[in-house]
Design an enzyme around this catalytic site. Structure first.
Site, short mmCIF file in Angstrom:
data_model
loop_
_atom_site.label_atom_id
_atom_site.label_comp_id
_atom_site.label_asym_id
_atom_site.label_seq_id
_atom_site.Cartn_x
_atom_site.Cartn_y
_atom_site.Cartn_z
N ASP A 36 0.22 -1.28 -8.03
CA ASP A 36 -0.31 -1.07 -6.68
C ASP A 36 -1.41 -2.08 -6.41
OD1 ASP A 36 1.32 1.12 -6.25
OD2 ASP A 36 -0.26 2.62 -6.46
N GLN A 82 -0.48 -6.93 0.50
CA GLN A 82 -0.97 -6.27 1.72
C GLN A 82 -0.95 -7.28 2.87
OE1 GLN A 82 -4.46 -5.71 -0.51
NE2 GLN A 82 -4.29 -3.48 -0.66
N ARG A 141 6.54 -5.16 -3.28
CA ARG A 141 6.42 -4.16 -2.20
C ARG A 141 5.43 -4.72 -1.18
NH1 ARG A 141 3.18 0.56 -4.11
NH2 ARG A 141 5.01 1.11 -5.32
N LYS A 182 1.19 -2.69 4.77
CA LYS A 182 0.19 -3.21 5.72
C LYS A 182 -1.16 -3.36 5.05
CE LYS A 182 2.35 -1.48 9.94
NZ LYS A 182 2.19 -0.72 11.19
N GLY A 183 -1.52 -2.40 4.18
CA GLY A 183 -2.83 -2.42 3.53
C GLY A 183 -3.64 -1.21 3.96
N ALA A 184 -4.14 -0.45 2.98
CA ALA A 184 -4.78 0.83 3.27
C ALA A 184 -6.29 0.80 3.13
CB ALA A 184 -4.20 1.90 2.33
N THR A 215 6.83 0.69 4.32
CA THR A 215 6.28 1.06 5.64
C THR A 215 7.06 2.24 6.21
OG1 THR A 215 5.70 0.22 7.84
CG2 THR A 215 7.77 -0.56 6.94
N HIS A 216 6.38 2.96 7.13
CA HIS A 216 7.07 4.01 7.89
C HIS A 216 7.28 3.55 9.32
CE1 HIS A 216 4.18 5.68 4.96
NE2 HIS A 216 5.23 6.36 4.58
N ARG A 225 -4.78 8.71 3.39
CA ARG A 225 -3.73 9.22 4.30
C ARG A 225 -4.35 9.78 5.57
NH1 ARG A 225 -2.00 7.05 0.35
NH2 ARG A 225 -2.20 5.38 1.83
#
Ligand code: FDA
Length: 310
Positions: A136, A165, A186, A189-191, A228-229, A291
């Site tokens: 990750d 990201q 993977r 976008k980047g969290a 991504t969603h 989240r």
């Protein structure tokens, strides 16, 4: 200061961690995103999802450890997880994701070396049961260290995966460097909350960067993993895969456990390779706060559950 920045700041504050994790009402909201606190609960979710044709990548929750002992416990948790996966004989349908900060990456005086030393046996155990590990990606300051560990691991375990990201300015160059045979990347976008000196800050800029980086990965010889969603980016991914004449099993869509579950099933039924990212374990605070930060509706739901039970 934006709500997102506040929540991401809170994700790193230990005193707020106690406030959130000590509240019984939190549980119901957490359950939506986390597969459970124990390995057995996680394995039950693995059986259920793989039974529905959805592959998984498992994340034993934990990050930012502060001493070597904790880092060794992360390694041991992953070794136990791979032991638990072995009898299911799922091969690459069940892989694992690790955060190097859980393996001591941030410890002073050689954190990168320690993370490499402790993650290597996990990668070896994954190879032994026919599966892979994906690293990750965390805060931008860790990218060089993480990609350095990736390069070392790929010498003997070519399929070790990385996360890039799209929000970071550097990522297009990183995607070009990683568009090589055998690589698994993977793209997300980047969290994390990143300054404008290193990252795009507007949604439109991040989405445009995502599409550019995905083009590089789809044109390359590796395996793009579309994390991504976002419906718009998912259609971009399908169009790019078609344009490149990619076989359906040469790339995949990845989504988080509990998010857009119907869409995960729908895509899998259409023949797209879909993998759910399944986190489990007791240390869910940082993951949960990210989240909440991604979606105001999650925060509203969380605050409503607090209000109705306290
Ligand atoms: P976006 O945020 O625009 O969401 C699109 C739609 O998806 C929303 O409208 C909503 O319907 C749904 N959605 C998205 N997030 C939601 C949420 N939290 N709750 C409910 N619905 C939601 N990041 C990182 O920095 N390092 C990493 O290693 C990873 N790893 C990773 C693995 C996988 C499999 C995924 C899918 C994502 C990550 N991420 C990550 C997180 C990623 O960077 C990003 O923050 C989230 O995926 C949200 O961005 P979307 O691309 O989904 O778009």
């Amino acid at each position: 200061m934006s709500q997102k920045t506040l929540l991401l700041g809170a994700s790193r504050r230990p005193e707020l961690r106690r406030l959130v994790t000590g509240t019984p009402a939190t549980r119901r909201v957490v359950d939506r995103f986390v597969a459970g606190e124990t390995l057995d609960e996680a394995l039950a979710v693995v059986r259920s999802l793989t039974g529905q044709g959805i592959a998984v990548t498992l994340d034993h929750l934990g990050e930012g450890v502060t001493d070597r002992g904790e880092a060794e416990r992360s390694r041991d948790a992953y070794l136990a997880l791979l032991d638990g996966l072995a009898p299911l004989r799922l091969g690459r349908a069940a892989e694992v994701s690790v955060k190097l900060s859980a393996f001591g990456q941030a410890l002073p005086g050689g954190g990168t070396d320690l993370a490499l030393e402790l993650v290597r046996p996990v990668v070896e155990a994954a190879t032994a049961i026919g599966t892979t590990v994906t690293l990750d990606m965390e805060e931008s300051a860790t990218v060089d260290s993480t990609l350095g560990v990736l390069a070392e691991l790929r010498r003997d375990h070519l399929g070790t995966g990385a996360v890039l990201q799209a929000m970071l300015h550097r990522t297009l160059a990183d995607a070009e460097a990683l568009a090589v045979p055998g690589s698994r990347v993977r793209l997300v976008k980047g969290a994390y909350d990143e300054p404008s000196s290193v990252a795009f800050r507007s949604r439109d800029d991040v989405d445009a960067a995502y599409a550019r980086c995905l083009g590089v990965l789809m044109r390359g010889p590796g395996r793009p993993m579309v994390g991504t969603h976002d419906p718009r980016l998912l259609s971009v991914a399908r169009r790019l895969a078609d344009e490149q004449g990619r076989a359906p099993d040469s790339w995949e869509v990845q989504m988080l456990h509990g998010i857009r579950v119907d869409e995960q099933r729908r895509l899998a039924a259409e023949g797209v390779c879909v993998r759910a990212y399944v986190p489990y374990g007791a240390d869910w605070y940082g993951y949960f706060m990210r989240r909440l930060a991604e979606r105001p509706a999650n925060l509203r739901f969380f605050l409503r559950s607090l209000a109705t039970t306290t």
